[in-house]
Design a protein around this motif. Structure first.
Motif, mmCIF file in Angstrom:
data_model
loop_
_atom_site.group_PDB
_atom_site.id
_atom_site.type_symbol
_atom_site.label_atom_id
_atom_site.label_comp_id
_atom_site.label_asym_id
_atom_site.label_seq_id
_atom_site.Cartn_x
_atom_site.Cartn_y
_atom_site.Cartn_z
ATOM 1 N N ILE A 1 0.824 -0.989 -0.094
ATOM 2 C CA ILE A 1 0.087 -0.112 -0.078
ATOM 3 C C ILE A 1 0.896 1.445 -0.055
ATOM 4 O O ILE A 1 1.629 1.489 1.066
ATOM 5 C CB ILE A 1 -0.968 0.110 1.037
ATOM 6 C CG1 ILE A 1 -1.741 -1.186 1.203
ATOM 7 C CG2 ILE A 1 -1.739 1.308 1.115
ATOM 8 C CD1 ILE A 1 -2.627 -1.342 0.186
ATOM 9 N N GLY A 2 0.608 1.906 -1.074
ATOM 10 C CA GLY A 2 1.528 3.218 -1.204
ATOM 11 C C GLY A 2 0.414 4.197 -1.429
ATOM 12 O O GLY A 2 -0.787 4.275 -1.176
ATOM 13 N N THR A 3 0.746 5.668 -1.992
ATOM 14 C CA THR A 3 -0.058 6.696 -2.170
ATOM 15 C C THR A 3 -1.387 6.256 -2.970
ATOM 16 O O THR A 3 -2.450 6.546 -2.448
ATOM 17 C CB THR A 3 0.649 7.583 -2.810
ATOM 18 O OG1 THR A 3 1.495 7.262 -4.162
ATOM 19 C CG2 THR A 3 1.865 8.064 -1.815
ATOM 20 N N THR A 4 -1.113 5.689 -4.195
ATOM 21 C CA THR A 4 -2.187 5.338 -5.016
ATOM 22 C C THR A 4 -3.042 4.327 -4.536
ATOM 23 O O THR A 4 -4.307 4.788 -4.431
ATOM 24 C CB THR A 4 -1.637 4.941 -6.372
ATOM 25 O OG1 THR A 4 -0.676 3.935 -6.323
ATOM 26 C CG2 THR A 4 -0.758 6.204 -7.168
ATOM 27 N N GLU A 5 -2.787 3.407 -3.885
ATOM 28 C CA GLU A 5 -3.281 2.379 -3.242
ATOM 29 C C GLU A 5 -4.095 2.890 -1.998
ATOM 30 O O GLU A 5 -5.398 2.660 -1.908
ATOM 31 C CB GLU A 5 -2.558 1.044 -2.649
ATOM 32 C CG GLU A 5 -1.949 0.440 -3.746
ATOM 33 C CD GLU A 5 -0.786 1.256 -4.492
ATOM 34 O OE1 GLU A 5 -0.524 0.706 -5.629
ATOM 35 O OE2 GLU A 5 0.043 1.995 -3.854
#
Length: 326
Positions: free
Chosen positions: A193-197
């Motif tokens: 999980i990063g920014t877009t997720e």
């Protein structure tokens, strides 16, 4: 730009007419400067009045990880673009950034996250999943996300990040018993999980745009043009709407391969999207075991200096997904 490591600077513009809420990030990784330079150019245009936000809201965060930027490296204490979520008891610098960044993301509808990559290759965009109500990454804005991605200038689009990463995390869990924080984070089911997720989890949509190699002088121009196209596409500025690309290549990540030992070596200097045939040797483990291409496909994000226990490269193949242009 010399940011304070004690705060996160953002610049917000409110149009006087209704419209979507866009957030644009640069330098989530501190050694990726092209997006920051592109944002700075747009901010200068806004300050001069050469560009005017007339609808909706736009927030720019030129340097999303000030510590990593100051240190001129990918991360401060850890990778901000993994395990991104608010935490009640921050353990490191990136946790403290996340506690500010996550509410900021949740307050917007659309995210454009500007990155660059380690080795050579042309720019590309990362897409989320198709609409679904699954447990991993439920989503309902694929059409809007695809339409935006096709207007950012990249010829190549890539999907399949989170489910591929989840499989990789399960493999890590089977291989090692995590004992320290770095290992605990890299084997967490939410590690991908990063920014877009995170943006998609909050009900929005998002595109990661890889603007070129870190030091490519064309990367800031590519980032600037992508921002301008996004503003026009979302009708936040008075400008002709950019046309969707007619020709593009869509690939799907199918596997993430970790580096297991400092002496694991690539067979040659790979660039992102170098093609390989089934049976080709991609690299060699420290004990001499070859790492073989399982099928015809492509190498993505090769990192010859990756930390053992983390991603070494990704394997991708052509996707059959049909994209929406409008």
């Amino acid at each position: 730009m010399n940011p304070s490591t004690h705060s996160l600077a953002s610049h917000t513009f409110h149009g006087l007419e209704a419209g979507p809420r866009l957030i644009v990030l640069g330098a989530v990784h501190g050694n990726e400067i092209g997006g920051t330079r592109g944002i700075e150019r747009v901010l200068d245009e806004l300050a001069r009045g050469d560009l005017v936000i007339v609808r909706g809201t736009v927030t720019f965060v030129p340097i999303t990880n000030p510590l990593a930027w100051t240190l001129k490296r990918r991360a401060g204490d850890r990778n901000l673009n993994r395990n991104l979520r608010p935490v009640a008891e921050p353990q490191d610098y990136e946790d403290r950034i996340a506690n500010v960044l996550c509410p900021l993301l949740a307050a917007h509808d659309v995210l454009l996250d500007l990155h660059s990559f380690h080795t050579g290759g042309e720019p590309f965009a990362m897409l989320g999943p198709q609409d679904n109500d699954g447990m991993l990454e439920a989503f309902s804005h694929a059409t809007a996300e695809e339409a935006l991605a096709l207007r950012l200038g990249a010829r190549r689009l890539v999907e399949g990040w989170l489910d591929t990463y989840a499989t990789g995390v399960r493999r890590r869990l089977a291989r090692t018993a995590p004992t320290e924080r770095a290992h605990l984070l890299s084997t967490d089911p939410d590690y991908g999980i990063g920014t877009t997720e995170y943006m998609r989890r909050m009900g929005g949509y998002a595109v990661t745009l890889e603007c070129g190699q870190h030091d490519d002088p064309a990367a800031p121009e590519f980032a600037w043009r992508a921002i301008r196209n996004t503003l026009a596409h979302l009708k936040l500025v008075e400008a002709p709407a950019p046309a969707a690309r007619d020709s593009f290549e869509l690939l799907r990540l199918t596997e993430v391969i970790d580096r297991l030992h400092p002496d694991d070596q690539f067979a040659r200097a790979w660039c992102s999207f170098d093609p390989v045939s089934a049976g080709d040797t991609i690299g060699t483990r420290h004990d001499g075991t070859p790492v073989i291409a399982p099928q015809d496909g492509y190498i993505v994000f090769p990192n010859p200096t990756s930390t053992p226990g983390n991603e070494w490269f990704y394997f991708a193949q052509r996707s059959t997904r049909v994209l929406h242009r409008n």
